[in-house]
Write an enzyme that holds these catalytic residues in place. Structure first.
Site, PDB file in Angstrom:
ATOM      1  CB  CYS A  12      15.541 -35.092 -12.476  1.00 16.87           C
ATOM      2  SG  CYS A  12      15.871 -35.582 -10.505  1.00 16.87           S
ATOM      3  CB  CYS A  18      14.490 -34.941  -4.163  1.00 20.31           C
ATOM      4  SG  CYS A  18      15.205 -33.591  -4.019  1.00 20.31           S
ATOM      5  CB  CYS A  21      14.385 -29.901  -8.797  1.00 22.18           C
ATOM      6  SG  CYS A  21      15.886 -29.350  -8.895  1.00 22.18           S
ATOM      7  CD  GLN A 206      26.470 -15.356  -5.104  1.00 23.11           C
ATOM      8  OE1 GLN A 206      25.537 -16.312  -5.814  1.00 23.11           O
ATOM      9  NE2 GLN A 206      26.280 -15.289  -4.542  1.00 23.11           N
ATOM     10  CD  GLU A 256      31.584 -10.618   5.518  1.00 23.79           C
ATOM     11  OE1 GLU A 256      30.785 -11.344   5.975  1.00 23.79           O
ATOM     12  OE2 GLU A 256      30.748 -10.109   4.663  1.00 23.79           O
ATOM     13  CG  ASN A 307      25.199 -10.712  -1.931  1.00 24.10           C
ATOM     14  OD1 ASN A 307      25.079 -10.335  -2.083  1.00 24.10           O
ATOM     15  ND2 ASN A 307      26.495 -11.383  -2.316  1.00 24.10           N
ATOM     16  CB  CYS A 337      19.803 -15.616  -3.483  1.00 27.22           C
ATOM     17  SG  CYS A 337      19.925 -15.575  -1.550  1.00 27.22           S
TER      18      CYS A 337
END
Length: 380
Positions: A12, A18, A21, A206, A256, A307, A337
């Site tokens: 990269c 940046c 990552c 996702q 939900e 979730n 996550c």
């Protein structure tokens, strides 16, 4: 796990500037080890009893994302830099799938008449392109008045504008904004059959179609361990986990808060192929803020599928505390996550008599510090 050389390094040109990552200097095998060790240490710090083995699933060391949010700032389009609140102008990104990279490269040719905004680009399961332009109201008006940018953009992609996800429509004289429109932007799986998920470009999904197959397969395999289970689901969204669970469950109550997500789920169920239609009779959809108040009687369910957002389950777990041990659902499937809130919720579940039977890291964010965790808990 997809076969990936443990020594793989993803190139990269922006790795020093940046902030997207954080692990580009780490061979992929080291990333696998560090994420596994981090999760183990986090859960142990919460005094959780965890399995000896944590399974690690990966769809690859990079180039997975079929959607990503970019920022526009003074003509630069990209992600925030490491050392300042400045946008790094990015031409190529190691996170993007080849299809999304091609779409992003074309999109970058646009010259915007204002200085800042947020942009989501997405590529759907059949290669269709989408863009969500989240700009200030004054800039949206400028875009509608300018006309040529939107006309050109709509020749290449489906366009949504603003927090309300409005669709610009040309009437021959000017652009008007109409109500949101549901389209197929993602895919889940019911067994080996792919299911088209209806939602908006701006909807939460996702990030990777490829990695999502691994998620759907894992959810299906766990629910299959409890045939004919009655399941209550927290945070169903557009149905990404709901539908894999339906294949083996006796019934699913999908809970939900977001109305637009539920509209997508309802259309998905309506459009199921004929061989999957019988499963729709097993689904009930319920809208409400289940982090604050849950009215359902958990003793009527055999399993929980959750979730939640980053904040975790919060008040959703309160009804479990009020039940006796034998009244609590025998199993609990948790996906997150954000492992920090997950660990707190699992600590609470452990106090209710649940133990972690299986733990899985699903690495759909390679080259970053982030990862998805799936856990199967059972009542002792």
């Amino acid at each position: 796990m997809t076969v990936t050389d443990p020594q793989t390094l993803i190139p990269c040109p922006y790795k020093d500037t940046c902030s997207g990552c954080q692990l580009l200097d780490h061979p992929y095998g080291k990333q696998v080890q560090s994420k596994t060790s981090e999760l183990r240490g986090l859960l142990q710090s919460h005094e959780l009893q965890i399995p000896e083995k944590i399974e690690f699933l990966s769809a690859g060391a990079g180039y997975l994302r079929d959607r990503l949010d970019f920022s526009l700032q003074d003509g630069r389009l990209g992600l925030y830099g490491k050392n300042a609140r400045e946008i790094v102008d990015i031409e190529i990104c190691a996170q993007l799938s080849p299809e999304l990279q091609t779409w992003y490269t074309e999109f970058r040719k646009i010259k915007w008449p204002f200085t800042k905004g947020s942009i989501r680009l997405r590529v759907g399961p059949e290669g269709q392109r989408g863009v969500w332009l989240d700009f200030a109201n004054v800039d949206i008006k400028a875009l509608l008045d300018e006309q040529s940018i939107l006309k050109n953009l709509q020749e290449h992609a489906f366009v949504e504008i603003g927090q309300r996800r409005k669709i610009p429509v040309w009437n021959g004289h000017e652009f008007k904004l109409k109500d949101p429109e549901l389209n197929v932007w993602f895919t889940t799986w019911m067994g080996e059959l792919a299911v088209k998920l209806y939602c908006h470009v701006a909807s939460f999904t996702q990030p990777s179609l490829k990695a999502n197959k691994l998620i759907a397969d894992k959810i299906s395999s766990w629910v299959n361990q409890f045939p004919q289970a009655r399941i209550i689901e927290f945070g169903s969204g557009i149905g990404n986990l709901t539908l894999p669970a339906l294949t083996a469950a006796k019934s699913v109550l999908a809970c939900e808060i977001d109305a637009l997500s539920l509209e997508g789920l309802e259309k998905t169920v309506l459009m199921l192929p004929s061989e999957l239609k019988p499963h729709s009779q097993k689904l009930t959809i319920y809208r409400g803020d289940f982090q604050k108040k849950i009215l359902q009687d958990f003793s009527q369910f055999d399993g929980v599928l959750a979730n939640p957002p980053r904040s975790g389950l919060m008040g959703f777990l309160n009804p479990l505390e009020e039940l006796s041990y034998d009244q609590r659902p025998p199993f609990f499937i948790y996906m997150s996550c954000f492992p920090e809130s997950m660990a707190k919720d699992m600590q609470r579940l452990q106090s209710y008599g649940y133990e972690i039977k299986e733990l899985v890291i699903l690495d759909q964010f390679p080259q970053t510090n982030h990862y998805e965790v799936l856990g199967l808990l059972q009542r002792k």
